[in-house]
Design a protein around this motif. Structure first.
Motif, PDB file in Angstrom:
ATOM      1  N   HIS A 118      48.694  37.574  42.594  1.00 49.19           N
ATOM      2  CA  HIS A 118      49.597  37.181  41.513  1.00 49.19           C
ATOM      3  C   HIS A 118      51.036  37.052  42.018  1.00 49.19           C
ATOM      4  CE1 HIS A 118      52.041  37.675  37.825  1.00 49.19           C
ATOM      5  NE2 HIS A 118      51.044  37.007  37.253  1.00 49.19           N
ATOM      6  N   ALA A 119      51.426  37.942  42.929  1.00 47.29           N
ATOM      7  CA  ALA A 119      52.808  37.943  43.422  1.00 47.29           C
ATOM      8  C   ALA A 119      53.157  36.676  44.177  1.00 47.29           C
ATOM      9  CB  ALA A 119      53.035  39.163  44.311  1.00 47.29           C
ATOM     10  N   ILE A 120      52.157  36.026  44.775  1.00 45.92           N
ATOM     11  CA  ILE A 120      52.432  34.801  45.541  1.00 45.92           C
ATOM     12  C   ILE A 120      51.897  33.564  44.823  1.00 45.92           C
ATOM     13  CG2 ILE A 120      52.504  35.998  47.745  1.00 45.92           C
ATOM     14  CD1 ILE A 120      49.658  35.018  48.280  1.00 45.92           C
ATOM     15  N   GLY A 121      51.497  33.757  43.566  1.00 46.15           N
ATOM     16  CA  GLY A 121      51.075  32.613  42.763  1.00 46.15           C
ATOM     17  C   GLY A 121      49.731  32.042  43.137  1.00 46.15           C
ATOM     18  N   LYS A 122      48.811  32.884  43.590  1.00 43.54           N
ATOM     19  CA  LYS A 122      47.479  32.428  43.971  1.00 43.54           C
ATOM     20  C   LYS A 122      46.452  32.891  42.941  1.00 43.54           C
ATOM     21  CE  LYS A 122      48.972  30.745  47.911  1.00 43.54           C
ATOM     22  NZ  LYS A 122      49.010  29.291  48.185  1.00 43.54           N
ATOM     23  N   GLY A 123      45.339  32.165  42.872  1.00 43.16           N
ATOM     24  CA  GLY A 123      44.277  32.498  41.939  1.00 43.16           C
ATOM     25  C   GLY A 123      43.271  33.467  42.523  1.00 43.16           C
ATOM     26  N   GLU A 124      42.272  33.811  41.715  1.00 49.32           N
ATOM     27  CA  GLU A 124      41.266  34.792  42.128  1.00 49.32           C
ATOM     28  C   GLU A 124      40.436  34.315  43.308  1.00 49.32           C
ATOM     29  OE1 GLU A 124      38.863  35.829  38.824  1.00 49.32           O
ATOM     30  OE2 GLU A 124      40.470  36.821  37.707  1.00 49.32           O
ATOM     31  N   ASP A 125      40.350  32.982  43.485  1.00 48.66           N
ATOM     32  CA  ASP A 125      39.527  32.457  44.571  1.00 48.66           C
ATOM     33  C   ASP A 125      40.247  32.476  45.916  1.00 48.66           C
ATOM     34  OD1 ASP A 125      41.357  30.605  43.736  1.00 48.66           O
ATOM     35  OD2 ASP A 125      40.036  28.859  44.054  1.00 48.66           O
ATOM     36  N   PHE A 126      41.546  32.850  45.916  1.00 47.01           N
ATOM     37  CA  PHE A 126      42.295  32.901  47.181  1.00 47.01           C
ATOM     38  C   PHE A 126      41.793  34.089  48.005  1.00 47.01           C
ATOM     39  CE2 PHE A 126      45.841  34.226  49.871  1.00 47.01           C
ATOM     40  CZ  PHE A 126      46.176  33.022  50.485  1.00 47.01           C
ATOM     41  N   VAL A 127      41.396  33.819  49.246  1.00 45.44           N
ATOM     42  CA  VAL A 127      40.788  34.844  50.106  1.00 45.44           C
ATOM     43  C   VAL A 127      41.864  35.645  50.821  1.00 45.44           C
ATOM     44  CG1 VAL A 127      39.261  35.283  52.054  1.00 45.44           C
ATOM     45  CG2 VAL A 127      38.718  33.446  50.436  1.00 45.44           C
ATOM     46  N   ARG A 144      41.988  48.217  49.401  1.00 43.76           N
ATOM     47  CA  ARG A 144      40.577  47.982  49.067  1.00 43.76           C
ATOM     48  C   ARG A 144      40.358  47.970  47.553  1.00 43.76           C
ATOM     49  NH1 ARG A 144      39.954  52.054  53.305  1.00 43.76           N
ATOM     50  NH2 ARG A 144      39.447  51.026  55.269  1.00 43.76           N
ATOM     51  N   ILE A 145      41.348  48.393  46.796  1.00 43.06           N
ATOM     52  CA  ILE A 145      41.233  48.480  45.346  1.00 43.06           C
ATOM     53  C   ILE A 145      41.444  47.092  44.748  1.00 43.06           C
ATOM     54  CG2 ILE A 145      42.194  49.559  43.272  1.00 43.06           C
ATOM     55  CD1 ILE A 145      43.162  51.840  45.141  1.00 43.06           C
ATOM     56  N   PRO A 146      40.506  46.575  43.951  1.00 42.60           N
ATOM     57  CA  PRO A 146      40.638  45.215  43.393  1.00 42.60           C
ATOM     58  C   PRO A 146      41.934  44.995  42.629  1.00 42.60           C
ATOM     59  CG  PRO A 146      38.400  46.016  43.084  1.00 42.60           C
ATOM     60  CD  PRO A 146      39.199  47.173  43.626  1.00 42.60           C
ATOM     61  N   MET A 147      42.420  45.997  41.886  1.00 38.07           N
ATOM     62  CA  MET A 147      43.667  45.853  41.150  1.00 38.07           C
ATOM     63  C   MET A 147      44.828  45.532  42.091  1.00 38.07           C
ATOM     64  SD  MET A 147      45.657  48.755  38.923  1.00 38.07           S
ATOM     65  CE  MET A 147      45.900  49.746  40.411  1.00 38.07           C
ATOM     66  N   ILE A 148      44.852  46.168  43.260  1.00 38.90           N
ATOM     67  CA  ILE A 148      45.903  45.911  44.251  1.00 38.90           C
ATOM     68  C   ILE A 148      45.762  44.507  44.815  1.00 38.90           C
ATOM     69  CG2 ILE A 148      46.859  46.680  46.448  1.00 38.90           C
ATOM     70  CD1 ILE A 148      47.327  48.584  44.069  1.00 38.90           C
ATOM     71  N   GLN A 149      44.542  44.083  45.080  1.00 44.40           N
ATOM     72  CA  GLN A 149      44.325  42.736  45.599  1.00 44.40           C
ATOM     73  C   GLN A 149      44.755  41.681  44.583  1.00 44.40           C
ATOM     74  OE1 GLN A 149      40.221  42.510  46.839  1.00 44.40           O
ATOM     75  NE2 GLN A 149      40.411  44.243  48.259  1.00 44.40           N
TER      76      GLN A 149
END
Length: 768
Positions: free
Chosen positions: A431-440, A421-426
C-alpha cells in the motif's frame, strides 16, 4: 584507532533482540556460525545460575519465556545510548520501549545502564553483559573455523579475529563504542561497526551483480568528450539499466527501510548523503549498488504485535476476568505464559487466516485458557501502531531518496526479518508504494543477510572506529580484566561439576554393579556399604558445594584409591572386559573406514553443495581439490587422491551461465581431472573405473593423446590387445614421436604375437 589487516578472519555479526546471527568471511566461504547445540543462531541471553555455578551463555542460557530475574536478554537494546534512539518523531516511542522492558523479569536500571543479578548479588554493566555473550560467540566462531580447517590444537585463542557489527544507521556513537568495547573485553582487538543498510546493499550486490562486468550494470562517465548523440545513447542506456529497490527489514523490536539504486549513477539527495556520511550514517555507494536512503526505528517491530495481543486478551478474554492487576503484571509468571501464547498465535496467523493457542494454568483455579484470533483482529489492534508507522517510514525513506520520482522507479521490493512474514505487514508495504495484492514481494535477502553483509564490507570512511583516550583505555582494560576473571571462574566451576559428576557416576556404578556379570567379586561388608553412603552424603553437603577445584580433585583421588582397596578383583575383571570390547570396536571401525574409503574412491560420496557460486569462487574450489589430490597421489595415497579428483569433478558440474571462454577453461580442467582420476584407478587396479574416466576425457577432447594412451594402457591390462592397438594407432597419428606410445606399442604387439601363436597352436591341435 582500530585498524584492520588481511591476516584477521572477518566475522559478521547481527546483534538481535532475541537471537544473534554470525557469519564468517570469504576466507571460510561465508559459513554460518552454528552454536554449540547445532543451531544457526545464538540466543542473545545470559543466565547466572549462582555463585558456585558457571554462567550459562547464549544457547546454554534459560529460555527467555521461562527465565527469571537472573536471565538477561535483549542486550542490544540495553546498551548506553540505545534505549531511546529513533529516527522518527513519535512521542510514544519511549513509552513503547518501557512497555517491552516491562516484560523483562531482570532488574534493569535505565539511569546507570546496569542490571542487578540476585543470584550473584552483583550489578553488571550492560557492556560487560554483552561481552559475556560475545565470549560465547567467539568460542563458537573458533569451533567453526577448527571444524572447517581440521585443526584442533590448543592455540585456538591465538586465531586473529575481526568482529564487524551490523547496526541500524541511527545507533548513537556512544552505543557503537560500547559494542566495540565489549568485543575488546573478549580479546578481539579488531572490531568495526557498520550500517545495516550498507550490509543489505553489499549482499544484494553479491547475489545479483558480482561476476558481471561493471559496464554491464553501471555506465561509465568517462566518455564525456564524445558527440552529443553518443551521450544521448549513453544516457538512455543508463536509464534502462538503473533499478531501484525498496528493502524493508522488521525484526522483533526494530525496523529499517532502505532504498537501493542498482546501476546508474547519482539520483539521491546529495546534501543529505553528505550529512549522513559525516554522522557515520549511510555511505554514498557500494560498487554497483548504491544506498539512496535509510530510515530506522528503534521501537517498531513484531514485539509490538505481541504486546497488542497481550493487552487485548488481558482486557477482553472472559476466562481472564478473574485476574487482578497484580496477577497479570508483565513480570509475573502467568503474564509471561500469556505473552508466550500471544507470540505463538502471531506466528500461526502469519501462516493461516485464523488460529488457536492454549495457555496453561492462567485461568480461574489454574485452568487452561484458549486464545483465538484471526488476521482481521491483528489489523484492528495494530493498524495504527504498526502498519501505519511502517508506511510512514517508507514515505520518509522515499522522500529522503529523492521524492515521488524515486517512488515511481521502484521495481522490486525485498522483505527480510521475522516481522515481514506477517501478511498485514506485507499489505502495508504494498500500500505504501501504491501496489496491489498481486505485486510480488521478494525474499532474496534472508535473516542472515545483515551478518553476511557485515562480513563483506571493507573499511572505509563510514566505518565506526573507537578513539581511545586515557580514560577510555582504562575502562576497556577494566572490562577485559573482569571478563577474563569470570571466564577463569567459569572454567573452575565447569571443572568442579565434571568432578562432581565423576564421583556421582562412580558411586552409582558401584551400587548397580552388584547385579552385573562380575558382581560376585564386590565386597559384601557393612564397611563398604557405609563407604558408599558416606560419599553420597558428601556430594550434597555444604563442604562439597564450597570446595575448591583442588579440594574436589583431592577428594576424587581419595575415592578412587579407596575403591581400589575394596574392589581390586572386580575392577581387574571389568578392565579386562573393557579392553576386549575396545579391541573389537577398533577392528570394526577399521573395517568400516576401509569400506567408506572404497566408496569415496569410486566417487560415491554424497555431495550437498548446491550453492550458486560465482565462476571464480567455484573454480578456486575445483583447483583446491585438484591440488590436494595431486599431493595425495605424489604420496602414493591413491585411494584418497581418487576421492579428491572425483570431488573436484563434481564441482565442475556446478558452473552456470558460462561464457564460451569460461566453458573452454572448465573443459580443460575437466580433461586433466579425468586423466588423473583414470591414472589413480589404474594404480588401484580398478580398471573398469579407469576405462570410464578415459572415455569421459575423450568426450572433452577426442584428440587427447594422453587420454588415448591411458585407455590403451587400461585395455592392455584388461588383455584387450586389439582394442588397445586401435587406440595406439589414433594416438600415433597425433604424436608419432611419443616415446611412451612407442613403449606401449612394443608391449601390445608382443602380447598380440603371443596370442596369435597360441591361437595357431590350438587350431593345429584341434584340426591337425
Amino acid at each position: 584507532m582500530t585498524t584492520t589487516t588481511t591476516a584477521a578472519t572477518v566475522v559478521g555479526i547481527d546483534l538481535g533482540t532475541l537471537t544473534t546471527k554470525i557469519t564468517l568471511s570469504s576466507t571460510h566461504d561465508f559459513e554460518i556460525v552454528r552454536n554449540a547445540h547445532g543451531g544457526h543462531t545464538t540466543p542473545t541471553a545470559v543466565t547466572f545460575a549462582g555463585p558456585t555455578r558457571p554462567r550459562l551463555l547464549g544457547e546454554d542460557a534459560a529460555d527467555i519465556s521461562r527465565g527469571d530475574e537472573n536471565t538477561v536478554w535483549m542486550m542490544d537494546r540495553l546498551l548506553t545510548g540505545n534505549n531511546c534512539c529513533d529516527t522518527t518523531d513519535d512521542s510514544n516511542d519511549d513509552q513503547k520501549i518501557m512497555m517491552m522492558q516491562d516484560f523483562c523479569r531482570f532488574q534493569f536500571d535505565n539511569h546507570t545502564n546496569s542490571v542487578y543479578i540476585p543470584n550473584m548479588d552483583t550489578t553488571y554493566d550492560t557492556t560487560a553483559l554483552l561481552a559475556m555473550l560475545l565470549g560465547r560467540v567467539k568460542r563458537n566462531v573458533l569451533a567453526t573455523i577448527q571444524r572447517r580447517t581440521g585443526k584442533n590444537d590448543n592455540n585456538a585463542d591465538n586465531e586473529e579475529l575481526e568482529f564487524v557489527f551490523a547496526v541500524p544507521s541511527n545507533y548513537p556513537q556512544v552505543t557503537r563504542q560500547a559494542v566495540m568495547d565489549a568485543a575488546y573485553a573478549v580479546k578481539v582487538n579488531k572490531s568495526r561497526v557498520v550500517d545495516g543498510a550498507r550490509c543489505l546493499a553489499a549482499v544484494y550486490q553479491r547475489k545479483f551483480y558480482d561476476g558481471q562486468d561493471v559496464d554491464d550494470v553501471v555506465v561509465s562517465n568517462n566518455n564525456s568528450n564524445e558527440s552529443s548523440n553518443d551521450d544521448g545513447d549513453e544516457q538512455k542506456k543508463t536509464n534502462k539499466q538503473k533499478k531501484t529497490v525498496l528493502v524493508v527489514e522488521m525484526g522483533h523490536s526494530r525496523s529499517c527501510v532502505s532504498i537501493l539504486q542498482c546501476g546508474g549513477v547519482g539520483g539521491g539527495n546529495k546534501e543529505e548523503e553528505a550529512a549522513s556520511q559525516n554522522q557515520n550514517d549511510i555511505p554514498s555507494s557500494n560498487n554497483n549498488v548504491q544506498v539512496l536512503s535509510s530510515v530506522s526505528s528503534a521501537t517498531l517491530g513484531a514485539a509490538m504485535i505481541d504486546m497488542a495481543l497481550f493487552h487485548h486478551f488481558q482486557s477482553n478474554h472472559p476466562s481472564l476476568s478473574h485476574t487482578t492487576t497484580t496477577f497479570l503484571t508483565p513480570k509475573s509468571r502467568p503474564a509471561q505464559r500469556l505473552m508466550e501464547g500471544c507470540r505463538k498465535l502471531k506466528h500461526i496467523l502469519s501462516m493461516l487466516p485464523e488460529g488457536n493457542v492454549t495457555v496453561e494454568t492462567i485461568g480461574k483455579n489454574d485452568t487452561d485458557v484458549s486464545l483465538s484470533g484471526n488476521r482481521e483482529l491483528l489489523k484492528q489492534l495494530c493498524q495504527e501502531s504498526v502498519a501505519n508507522k511502517l508506511k510512514s517510514m517508507i514515505a520518509a525513506a522515499v522522500e529522503k531518496a529523492g521524492g515521488i520520482d524515486v517512488l515511481g522507479d521502484i521495481g522490486s521490493v525485498e522483505i527480510t526479518g521475522g516481522g515481514t512474514r506477517i501478511p498485514m505487514i506485507q499489505d502495508a508495504v504494498r500500500h505504501a508504494i501504491g501496489k496491489g495484492e498481486d505485486f510480488v514481494l521478494s525474499k532474496s535477502l534472508d535473516d542472515t543477510s545483515l551478518a553476511f553483509g557485515a562480513s563483506l564490507l571493507p573499511i572505509d570512511a563510514s566505518t565506526t572506529n573507537v578513539e581511545v583516550d586515557a580514560e577510555h583505555e582504562a575502562r576497556r582494560a577494566q572490562l577485559l580484566e573482569e571478563e577474563m576473571a569470570m571466564m577463569e571462574r567459569d572454567v573452575q566451576m565447569v571443572r568442579k561439576d565434571e568432578i562432581r559428576n565423576q564421583i556421582e557416576s562412580h558411586i552409582l556404578e558401584l551400587r548397580s554393579a552388584r547385579h552385573s556379570t562380575h558382581g560376585s567379586l564386590l565386597p559384601s561388608s557393612d564397611e563398604f556399604a557405609s563407604y558408599l553412603d558416606g560419599n553420597d552424603d558428601w556430594l550434597f553437603s555444604d563442604e562439597c558445594e564450597n570446595a575448591t577445584v583442588e579440594e574436589m580433585e583431592e577428594k576424587w583421588t581419595q575415592i578412587q584409591g579407596k575403591t581400589q582397596e575394596f574392589c581390586a578383583d572386580y575392577l581387574a575383571a571389568t578392565q579386562a572386559d573393557a579392553e576386549r570390547k575396545e579391541k573389537e570396536l577398533e577392528d570394526e571401525a577399521k573395517r568400516a573406514a576401509a569400506e567408506q574409503d572404497a566408496e569415496a574412491g569410486d566417487g560415491e560420496a554424497e555431495d550437498h553443495d548446491t550453492r550458486r557460486l560465482p565462476f571464480k569462487r567455484r573454480m578456486e574450489i575445483v583447483l583446491k581439490n585438484k591440488t590436494e589430490a595431486n599431493e595425495l597421489f605424489s604420496g602414493r595415497n591413491y585411494q584418497h587422491a581418487a576421492a579428491r579428483y572425483a570431488k573436484a569433478l563434481s564441482h565442475c558440474n556446478k558452473f552456470f551461465d558460462m561464457s564460451p571462454e569460461q566453458q573452454n577453461e572448465v573443459n580443460e580442467v575437466k580433461l586433466s581431472l579425468y586423466l588423473n582420476l583414470a591414472f589413480a584407478y589404474i594404480k588401484l587396479e580398478k580398471l573398469d573405473n579407469a576405462f570410464l574416466q578415459c572415455n569421459e576425457a575423450l568426450k572433452c577432447d577426442a584428440t587427447s593423446v594422453k587420454a588415448l594412451y591411458r585407455r590403451a594402457t587400461v585395455l592392455y591390462q584388461k588383455r584387450k590387445f586389439d582394442e588397445a592397438s586401435k587406440d595406439l594407432d589414433e594416438a600415433e597419428k597425433l604424436a608419432p614421436d611419443d616415446k611412451a606410445l612407442q613403449k606401449l606399442r612394443v608391449l601390445v604387439e608382443k602380447q598380440m604375437t603371443k596370442q596369435k601363436a597360441k591361437e595357431k597352436a590350438m587350431a593345429k591341435k584341434m584340426f591337425g
